[in-house]
Design a protein around this motif. Structure first.
Motif, mmCIF file in Angstrom:
data_model
loop_
_atom_site.group_PDB
_atom_site.id
_atom_site.type_symbol
_atom_site.label_atom_id
_atom_site.label_comp_id
_atom_site.label_asym_id
_atom_site.label_seq_id
_atom_site.Cartn_x
_atom_site.Cartn_y
_atom_site.Cartn_z
ATOM 1 N N GLY A 117 11.511 17.486 4.378
ATOM 2 C CA GLY A 117 12.730 16.744 4.007
ATOM 3 C C GLY A 117 12.741 16.597 2.244
ATOM 4 N N VAL A 118 13.535 16.218 1.537
ATOM 5 C CA VAL A 118 13.375 16.000 -0.023
ATOM 6 C C VAL A 118 13.207 14.305 -0.217
ATOM 7 N N THR A 119 11.885 14.022 -0.342
ATOM 8 C CA THR A 119 11.419 12.842 -0.217
ATOM 9 C C THR A 119 10.966 12.417 -1.782
ATOM 10 N N LEU A 120 10.446 13.049 -2.788
ATOM 11 C CA LEU A 120 9.736 12.730 -3.914
ATOM 12 C C LEU A 120 10.847 13.119 -5.068
ATOM 13 N N LEU A 121 10.507 12.455 -6.228
ATOM 14 C CA LEU A 121 10.912 13.038 -7.460
ATOM 15 C C LEU A 121 9.789 13.845 -7.969
ATOM 16 N N PRO A 122 10.143 14.835 -8.889
ATOM 17 C CA PRO A 122 9.068 15.691 -9.343
ATOM 18 C C PRO A 122 8.009 15.139 -10.112
ATOM 19 N N ALA A 123 8.201 13.731 -10.791
ATOM 20 C CA ALA A 123 7.514 13.080 -11.581
ATOM 21 C C ALA A 123 7.777 11.580 -11.340
ATOM 22 N N ALA A 124 6.732 10.887 -11.794
ATOM 23 C CA ALA A 124 6.874 9.205 -11.663
ATOM 24 C C ALA A 124 7.000 8.974 -13.162
ATOM 25 N N ARG B 191 0.818 -1.288 0.057
ATOM 26 C CA ARG B 191 -0.075 0.026 -0.108
ATOM 27 C C ARG B 191 0.909 1.234 0.116
ATOM 28 N N PRO B 192 0.438 2.458 -0.526
ATOM 29 C CA PRO B 192 1.150 3.653 -0.348
ATOM 30 C C PRO B 192 1.578 4.107 0.811
ATOM 31 N N VAL B 193 2.845 4.394 1.093
ATOM 32 C CA VAL B 193 3.577 4.734 2.392
ATOM 33 C C VAL B 193 3.231 6.271 2.516
ATOM 34 N N GLU B 194 2.781 6.637 3.504
ATOM 35 C CA GLU B 194 2.503 8.058 3.995
ATOM 36 C C GLU B 194 3.882 8.867 3.912
ATOM 37 N N VAL B 195 3.949 9.936 2.981
ATOM 38 C CA VAL B 195 5.131 10.753 2.938
ATOM 39 C C VAL B 195 5.450 11.750 3.789
ATOM 40 N N PRO B 196 6.544 11.846 4.576
ATOM 41 C CA PRO B 196 6.892 12.768 5.591
ATOM 42 C C PRO B 196 6.619 14.269 5.108
ATOM 43 N N ALA B 197 6.332 14.999 5.883
ATOM 44 C CA ALA B 197 6.000 16.412 5.574
ATOM 45 C C ALA B 197 7.151 17.385 5.354
#
Length: 220
Positions: free
Chosen positions: A98-105, A90-96
């Motif tokens: 920090g640099v956590t995600l790329l701009p696009a999938a 299942r999708p993981v909750e993203v921290p509020a």
């Protein structure tokens, strides 16, 4: 020789279960977002969701202060590779913060390239260095055979095979059983600023110990 290239195939929903870079990680219930153990102590950035025959590899690399945390080293704590079962993710909750995600999938499709060593300069001389399967496949990638030039920037890496030009003394050992880990994938930065994984201009390597369900990441 064969190499299974990973080819950029457009954008994809962030929580898709397909082979992809970027988006949000899918993990079993109770999974906590990994934290950098190298220097900054912040959350790692999610790089790639890689379904393979023995599970799903989930790759995280620190990008909070590039260069300060040794994200290129397998034992620094500045990266993490998890091996999950394929079921009940299942999708993981993203921290509020920090640099956590790329701009696009980015969706990935695979393409198997079969190379004839005789056609690529290998003449059977014991003193000759054997051609590198991944390097040859990537440099020769073309969507259509009649294309004059390759499209190397569309190649996001490869699955399986052997690690390209990586010295034996850099092969990571499993932290649980101390055995040499199995090579799982190459990762390339990507084709644009919106899709790129920051690898410092280097090639990324993903390793796994299936028995211990441990993973490792490094760059060359």
């Amino acid at each position: 020789m064969q190499s299974t290239l990973m080819i950029y195939d457009g954008t994809v929903p962030a929580d898709s279960g397909v082979l992809r870079t970027g988006g949000v990680p899918l993990a079993p219930a109770g999974f906590s977002w990994p934290i950098c153990g190298s220097f900054c102590g912040g959350p790692l950035q999610f790089f790639a969701h890689l379904p393979v025959e023995y599970g799903v590899l989930s790759v995280f690399v620190c990008q909070n202060d590039p260069g300060a945390c040794e994200f290129w080293d397998a034992t620094s704590g500045g990266n993490r590779v998890h091996l999950f079962p394929r079921e009940e993710l299942r999708p993981v909750e993203v921290p509020a913060t920090g640099v956590t995600l790329l701009p696009a999938a980015s969706a990935i499709r695979t393409h198997v390239v079969t190379l004839d060593p005789a056609e690529d300069g290998e003449d059977g001389d014991d003193d000759e260095v054997a051609p590198d399967a991944y390097d040859l496949a990537r440099s020769g990638w073309k969507r259509e055979p009649e294309e004059r030039f390759g499209r190397q920037r569309e190649v996001l890496g490869s699955l399986g095979g052997s690690p390209s030009y990586l010295e034996d003394d850099r092969l990571p050992a499993c932290p649980s059983c101390t055995g040499t880990m199995e090579f799982a994938a190459h990762l390339e930065e990507g084709i644009s600023a919106q899709t790129a994984m920051n690898l410092g201009g280097q090639l990324g390597y993903v390793f796994v110990c299936r028995d211990c369900r441990e993973g490792a990441f490094l760059t060359n």
